[in-house]
Design a protein around this motif. Sequence first.
Motif, PDB file in Angstrom:
ATOM      1  N   SER A 117       0.850  -1.193   0.000  1.00 36.66           N
ATOM      2  CA  SER A 117       0.000   0.000   0.000  1.00 36.66           C
ATOM      3  C   SER A 117       0.882   1.239   0.000  1.00 36.66           C
ATOM      4  N   THR A 118       0.383   2.331  -0.573  1.00 38.02           N
ATOM      5  CA  THR A 118       1.112   3.595  -0.458  1.00 38.02           C
ATOM      6  C   THR A 118       1.008   4.163   0.951  1.00 38.02           C
ATOM      7  N   ALA A 119       0.254   3.491   1.836  1.00 35.58           N
ATOM      8  CA  ALA A 119       0.242   3.891   3.244  1.00 35.58           C
ATOM      9  C   ALA A 119       1.627   3.751   3.873  1.00 35.58           C
ATOM     10  N   VAL A 120       2.530   2.989   3.231  1.00 33.26           N
ATOM     11  CA  VAL A 120       3.886   2.848   3.778  1.00 33.26           C
ATOM     12  C   VAL A 120       4.646   4.169   3.765  1.00 33.26           C
ATOM     13  N   TYR A 121       4.188   5.136   2.962  1.00 39.17           N
ATOM     14  CA  TYR A 121       4.866   6.434   2.885  1.00 39.17           C
ATOM     15  C   TYR A 121       4.397   7.397   3.973  1.00 39.17           C
ATOM     16  N   GLY A 122       3.387   7.015   4.732  1.00 44.61           N
ATOM     17  CA  GLY A 122       2.902   7.879   5.796  1.00 44.61           C
ATOM     18  C   GLY A 122       2.295   9.161   5.262  1.00 44.61           C
ATOM     19  N   VAL A 123       2.556  10.262   5.953  1.00 46.10           N
ATOM     20  CA  VAL A 123       2.122  11.592   5.509  1.00 46.10           C
ATOM     21  C   VAL A 123       3.343  12.275   4.929  1.00 46.10           C
ATOM     22  N   PRO A 124       3.534  12.213   3.613  1.00 49.84           N
ATOM     23  CA  PRO A 124       4.793  12.650   2.999  1.00 49.84           C
ATOM     24  C   PRO A 124       4.949  14.162   2.949  1.00 49.84           C
ATOM     25  N   ASP A 125       6.195  14.582   2.773  1.00 45.33           N
ATOM     26  CA  ASP A 125       6.492  16.021   2.694  1.00 45.33           C
ATOM     27  C   ASP A 125       6.860  16.454   1.274  1.00 45.33           C
ATOM     28  N   HIS A 126       6.707  15.562   0.289  1.00 42.04           N
ATOM     29  CA  HIS A 126       7.008  15.917  -1.090  1.00 42.04           C
ATOM     30  C   HIS A 126       6.249  14.984  -2.036  1.00 42.04           C
ATOM     31  N   HIS A 127       6.151  15.395  -3.291  1.00 40.68           N
ATOM     32  CA  HIS A 127       5.501  14.592  -4.333  1.00 40.68           C
ATOM     33  C   HIS A 127       6.183  14.886  -5.666  1.00 40.68           C
ATOM     34  N   PRO A 128       6.124  13.937  -6.613  1.00 38.69           N
ATOM     35  CA  PRO A 128       5.516  12.614  -6.472  1.00 38.69           C
ATOM     36  C   PRO A 128       6.394  11.688  -5.637  1.00 38.69           C
ATOM     37  N   LEU A 129       5.787  10.671  -5.081  1.00 34.64           N
ATOM     38  CA  LEU A 129       6.518   9.703  -4.284  1.00 34.64           C
ATOM     39  C   LEU A 129       7.131   8.641  -5.187  1.00 34.64           C
TER      40      LEU A 129
ATOM     41  N   GLU B  38      -5.829  12.726   7.803  1.00 35.10           N
ATOM     42  CA  GLU B  38      -4.600  13.520   7.816  1.00 35.10           C
ATOM     43  C   GLU B  38      -4.000  13.697   6.423  1.00 35.10           C
ATOM     44  N   THR B  39      -4.463  12.926   5.432  1.00 36.30           N
ATOM     45  CA  THR B  39      -3.914  13.049   4.078  1.00 36.30           C
ATOM     46  C   THR B  39      -4.916  13.567   3.056  1.00 36.30           C
ATOM     47  N   VAL B  40      -6.225  13.431   3.304  1.00 41.06           N
ATOM     48  CA  VAL B  40      -7.202  13.761   2.272  1.00 41.06           C
ATOM     49  C   VAL B  40      -7.165  15.240   1.892  1.00 41.06           C
ATOM     50  N   GLY B  41      -6.724  16.087   2.785  1.00 39.84           N
ATOM     51  CA  GLY B  41      -6.648  17.510   2.476  1.00 39.84           C
ATOM     52  C   GLY B  41      -5.293  17.944   1.951  1.00 39.84           C
ATOM     53  N   LYS B  42      -4.411  16.981   1.701  1.00 41.05           N
ATOM     54  CA  LYS B  42      -3.052  17.285   1.232  1.00 41.05           C
ATOM     55  C   LYS B  42      -2.806  16.621  -0.116  1.00 41.05           C
ATOM     56  N   GLU B  43      -1.770  17.064  -0.810  1.00 41.02           N
ATOM     57  CA  GLU B  43      -1.376  16.403  -2.049  1.00 41.02           C
ATOM     58  C   GLU B  43      -1.061  14.937  -1.765  1.00 41.02           C
ATOM     59  N   SER B  44      -1.431  14.068  -2.684  1.00 38.16           N
ATOM     60  CA  SER B  44      -1.133  12.651  -2.509  1.00 38.16           C
ATOM     61  C   SER B  44      -1.099  11.975  -3.875  1.00 38.16           C
ATOM     62  N   PHE B  45       0.113  11.789  -4.397  1.00 40.98           N
ATOM     63  CA  PHE B  45       0.244  11.079  -5.670  1.00 40.98           C
ATOM     64  C   PHE B  45       1.638  10.492  -5.793  1.00 40.98           C
ATOM     65  N   VAL B  46       1.711   9.381  -6.489  1.00 41.09           N
ATOM     66  CA  VAL B  46       2.965   8.662  -6.653  1.00 41.09           C
ATOM     67  C   VAL B  46       3.380   8.685  -8.118  1.00 41.09           C
ATOM     68  N   SER B  47       4.662   8.498  -8.345  1.00 38.92           N
ATOM     69  CA  SER B  47       5.153   8.310  -9.705  1.00 38.92           C
ATOM     70  C   SER B  47       4.904   6.867 -10.116  1.00 38.92           C
ATOM     71  N   ILE B  48       4.321   6.679 -11.301  1.00 37.38           N
ATOM     72  CA  ILE B  48       4.120   5.327 -11.826  1.00 37.38           C
ATOM     73  C   ILE B  48       5.095   5.041 -12.970  1.00 37.38           C
ATOM     74  N   ASP B  49       6.108   5.893 -13.119  1.00 35.82           N
ATOM     75  CA  ASP B  49       7.039   5.755 -14.251  1.00 35.82           C
ATOM     76  C   ASP B  49       7.714   4.385 -14.274  1.00 35.82           C
ATOM     77  N   LYS B  50       8.099   3.898 -13.106  1.00 36.51           N
ATOM     78  CA  LYS B  50       8.796   2.605 -13.050  1.00 36.51           C
ATOM     79  C   LYS B  50       7.886   1.480 -13.544  1.00 36.51           C
ATOM     80  N   ALA B  51       6.634   1.489 -13.112  1.00 36.19           N
ATOM     81  CA  ALA B  51       5.696   0.458 -13.554  1.00 36.19           C
ATOM     82  C   ALA B  51       5.415   0.576 -15.048  1.00 36.19           C
ATOM     83  N   VAL B  52       5.337   1.798 -15.541  1.00 36.59           N
ATOM     84  CA  VAL B  52       5.120   2.016 -16.976  1.00 36.59           C
ATOM     85  C   VAL B  52       6.276   1.442 -17.779  1.00 36.59           C
TER      86      VAL B  52
END
Length: 352
Positions: A117-129, A285-299
């Motif tokens: 899960s991307t829950a492993v990143y917690g509440v991140p301080d940067h994006h994309p993850l 704690e995350t729904v009001g903040k940016e939350s997105f990951v890079s999918i470049d590796k999977a692509v």
Amino acid sequence: MSKTYFITGGAGFLGINLARHLLAKGEKVVSYDIAPFDYADCKDRVQDVRGDIRKMEQIAPAMQGADIVIHTAAALPLYKPEDIYTTDVDGTRTVLQAAKQYGTNAASFPRVIHISSTAVYGVPDHHPLLETDRMIGVGPYGEAKVQAEAVAAEFRAQGLCVPILRPKSFIGPERLGVFAMLYEWAYEGKNFPVLGSGNNPYQYLAVEDLCDAIYACANLPRETVNDTFNIGAKKYGTPKTDFQAVLDRAGHGKKIIPIPEGPAIFALKTLSALGLSPLYPWVYETVGKESFVSIDKAVQKLGFNPKYSNQDALIRNYDWYVANRDKFKNASGVSHRVPWKQGALSLAKIFF
């Protein structure tokens, strides 16, 4: 030639969508779950094995004959902390140990695809993850997911092929849980509140696209897939735009209503402490903040090409909710298959 896919948590939301996906490709499916596989559209074509992933004496014989293991079983955030740790961490170790018992060399072990899960990143301080970013789980569920990945890494080092997928929150047929609140309010003609401005980019994932990524991990060369991948939608908006699409689909002319994030989080923490809220810390704690990951590796490595946007996935799930709501309108629980109890939040509807 068809393969046999052994799905832990096969009776759950992801499990049923995986079963349909694999059956459509002519594969054989075994559901291993403590719950019965009771989906009328395909239960006659799925081998239903009842058992607990934490018990080696149950899972090891059940796994015999499997070509691919897809480990989706998990205790979700609303479970008791002890159940989360024993299921998500100890259970993962048992699944991998059972797979390792198959052969005398790494090539003879079944491939085990671990759904993290991307829950492993917690509440991140940067994006994309990125997959290389630090993992800091929030709460028992997030912490257990981090520990489960460490267990998977141990078995990788021992020679097993263990692709790890970190999906964003995934949506589609059979998905209820926390999303049922949005769908219920939309169906009943209510405005819907979001924390903060609602203008923060927030990525989800269609379950069909996750199934595509899992299938790629099952069939591409082991040297390609024996890695860790973020999985998410390619096209996504914000809570304000994407949730509004659901309200528009409902057709009552209702709107997304932004509410101040700080006071709302304080109120939700209080309600959570009293057992009166279905929302757990990582959600509010995350729904009001940016939350997105890079999918470049999977692509690049998996050929991952998501077909559905956030709005596509949400609307498809809402349409399924409307078509099936009579089946679960009086049900509630802590899994994704049933609506979560709204507690005190159900009273908030009168203000919206």
